[in-house]
Design an enzyme around this catalytic site. Structure first.
Site, PDB file in Angstrom:
ATOM      1  CB  SER A  31      -0.875   0.062   1.261  1.00 28.11           C
ATOM      2  OG  SER A  31      -1.779  -0.979   1.265  1.00 28.11           O
ATOM      3  CG  HIS A  62      -7.302  -3.826  -8.189  1.00 27.52           C
ATOM      4  ND1 HIS A  62      -6.879  -4.107  -6.918  1.00 27.52           N
ATOM      5  CD2 HIS A  62      -6.477  -4.492  -9.011  1.00 27.52           C
ATOM      6  CE1 HIS A  62      -5.841  -4.916  -6.985  1.00 27.52           C
ATOM      7  NE2 HIS A  62      -5.584  -5.169  -8.245  1.00 27.52           N
ATOM      8  CG  HIS A  84      -4.715  -7.783  -0.615  1.00 27.66           C
ATOM      9  ND1 HIS A  84      -4.724  -6.774  -1.549  1.00 27.66           N
ATOM     10  CD2 HIS A  84      -3.680  -7.530   0.221  1.00 27.66           C
ATOM     11  CE1 HIS A  84      -3.720  -5.944  -1.291  1.00 27.66           C
ATOM     12  NE2 HIS A  84      -3.080  -6.372  -0.225  1.00 27.66           N
ATOM     13  CE1 TYR A  86      -8.426  -6.447   0.851  1.00 30.45           C
ATOM     14  CE2 TYR A  86      -6.555  -7.028   2.220  1.00 30.45           C
ATOM     15  CZ  TYR A  86      -7.148  -6.198   1.287  1.00 30.45           C
ATOM     16  OH  TYR A  86      -6.452  -5.123   0.794  1.00 30.45           O
ATOM     17  CD  GLU A  87      -8.254  -7.717  -3.718  1.00 31.51           C
ATOM     18  OE1 GLU A  87      -8.743  -7.355  -4.794  1.00 31.51           O
ATOM     19  OE2 GLU A  87      -7.034  -7.830  -3.527  1.00 31.51           O
ATOM     20  CB  ALA A 114       1.110  -0.565   4.721  1.00 33.64           C
ATOM     21  CG  MET A 211      -4.915  -7.267   6.528  1.00 34.95           C
ATOM     22  SD  MET A 211      -6.272  -6.216   6.019  1.00 34.95           S
ATOM     23  CE  MET A 211      -6.564  -5.271   7.517  1.00 34.95           C
ATOM     24  CB  SER A 212      -0.340  -8.894   2.059  1.00 33.66           C
ATOM     25  OG  SER A 212       0.660  -8.031   2.576  1.00 33.66           O
ATOM     26  CG  ASN A 235      -1.632   1.232  11.348  1.00 35.71           C
ATOM     27  OD1 ASN A 235      -1.378   0.808  10.214  1.00 35.71           O
ATOM     28  ND2 ASN A 235      -2.142   0.463  12.287  1.00 35.71           N
ATOM     29  CG  HIS A 247      -7.096   2.054   3.370  1.00 35.05           C
ATOM     30  ND1 HIS A 247      -6.063   1.141   3.452  1.00 35.05           N
ATOM     31  CD2 HIS A 247      -7.103   2.498   2.097  1.00 35.05           C
ATOM     32  CE1 HIS A 247      -5.478   1.042   2.268  1.00 35.05           C
ATOM     33  NE2 HIS A 247      -6.093   1.852   1.433  1.00 35.05           N
TER      34      HIS A 247
END
Ligand code: HPA
Length: 276
Positions: A31, A62, A84, A86-87, A114, A211-212, A235, A247
């Site tokens: 990201s 995308h 990803h 989660y997609e 990230a 998440m990756s 973060n 996000h």
């Protein structure tokens, strides 16, 4: 032939019919870092949508493509936009691009992302060299094994290659960029963690959460690629700071530190190529 390899070969044939380029290093940009690909000496690009059998994005707007080019004189392929879990893609789809880059000729997978800082000593905007990982998403190797790529039960004792980690450390020293080091944990997302989940992953030994990456690193090791990775701590993880996560914050930090991150990647790639 395994079904996975059959599909992969089709993608590879499609790539070969359009582009003649042999990358040495494959990069996946996280990201806020996608812009890096536009700054290298580009030889060719290939939209994911042009590759038959490639996972196509369900997310509106995308943008996804491979960028082929040179960092100095080092041939690289860069994924501008990753796939990803989660997609909603099956894990086989999530790691297909990694395997495809192996077929293209890449010997190294260089992953960036990230991530939320779990380690209390981390600060927003820090870079963390990934020295190991915990994959809390399903293994991408579940199902029929692609024997053409690797063994059924691959060893994971050194997912992140020591020599290549040293190459990144050296790059950070050269550039005078502070570099943290730690364990990355992949959860499925897409929701951020609860404070209790962040406490849990800290107890498990994680320093950063995202998440990756971990699934891609497993697939890369399975097929014999060397792996190296850096997280941008975009973060502080939930509960570490009292601020709700968004996000937008992740993006804002990634954008802010992107110039420095790009320098670190370039210098790291130089050092990594010397190790090959
Ligand atoms: N949690 C999970 N994934 C993330 C985070 C986080 O705090 N920040 C960036 N990706």
């Amino acid at each position: 032939m395994s079904k996975i390899y059959e599909r992969l070969e089709k993608c590879y044939e499609c790539f070969k019919s359009k582009i003649s380029f042999t990358p040495e290093i494959a990069l996946i940009l996280g990201s806020g870092l996608g812009g890096y690909a536009d700054e290298i000496r580009i030889e060719a690009t290939l939209d994911y949508s042009e590759i038959e059998g490639f996972p196509t994005s369900t997310v509106a707007g995308h943008k996804g493509r491979f960028v082929f080019g040179y960092i100095d004189d080092i041939p690289v392929v860069i994924m501008q936009g990753r796939v990803h879990y989660y997609e909603g893609y099956p894990m086989e789809d999530v790691v297909l691009p990694t395997r495809l880059m192996k077929l293209m000729g890449a010997k190294v997978l260089f992953v960036t992302n990230a991530a939320g800082g779990v380690n209390y000593s981390f600060e927003c905007g820090d870079f963390m060299l990934i020295n190991d990982q915990i994959c809390m998403a399903p293994s991408p190797l579940i199902g029929e094994n692609a024997d053409e790529l690797g063994v059924r039960f691959p060893d994971m004792s050194e997912i992140y290659n020591k020599q290549l980690r040293n190459a990144v450390k050296k790059a950070a020293r050269t550039l005078d960029i502070p570099l943290r080091e730690g364990v990355y944990i992949q959860l499925t997302g897409p929701n951020y963690e609860s404070p209790s989940e962040v406490r849990m992953v800290r107890i498990l030994g994680a320093d950063a959460v995202g998440m990756s990456t971990a699934c891609e690193a497993i697939a890369a090791r399975h097929c014999g690629m060397k792996v190296v990775g850096i997280s941008c701590i975009s973060n502080l993880a939930c509960g570490v700071s009292s601020k709700p996560l968004s996000h937008a914050e992740v993006q804002e930090t990634a954008d802010r530190v992107a110039p420095l991150f790009k320098q670190l990647i370039t210098e790291s790639v130089r050092n990594i190529s010397k190790e090959l």
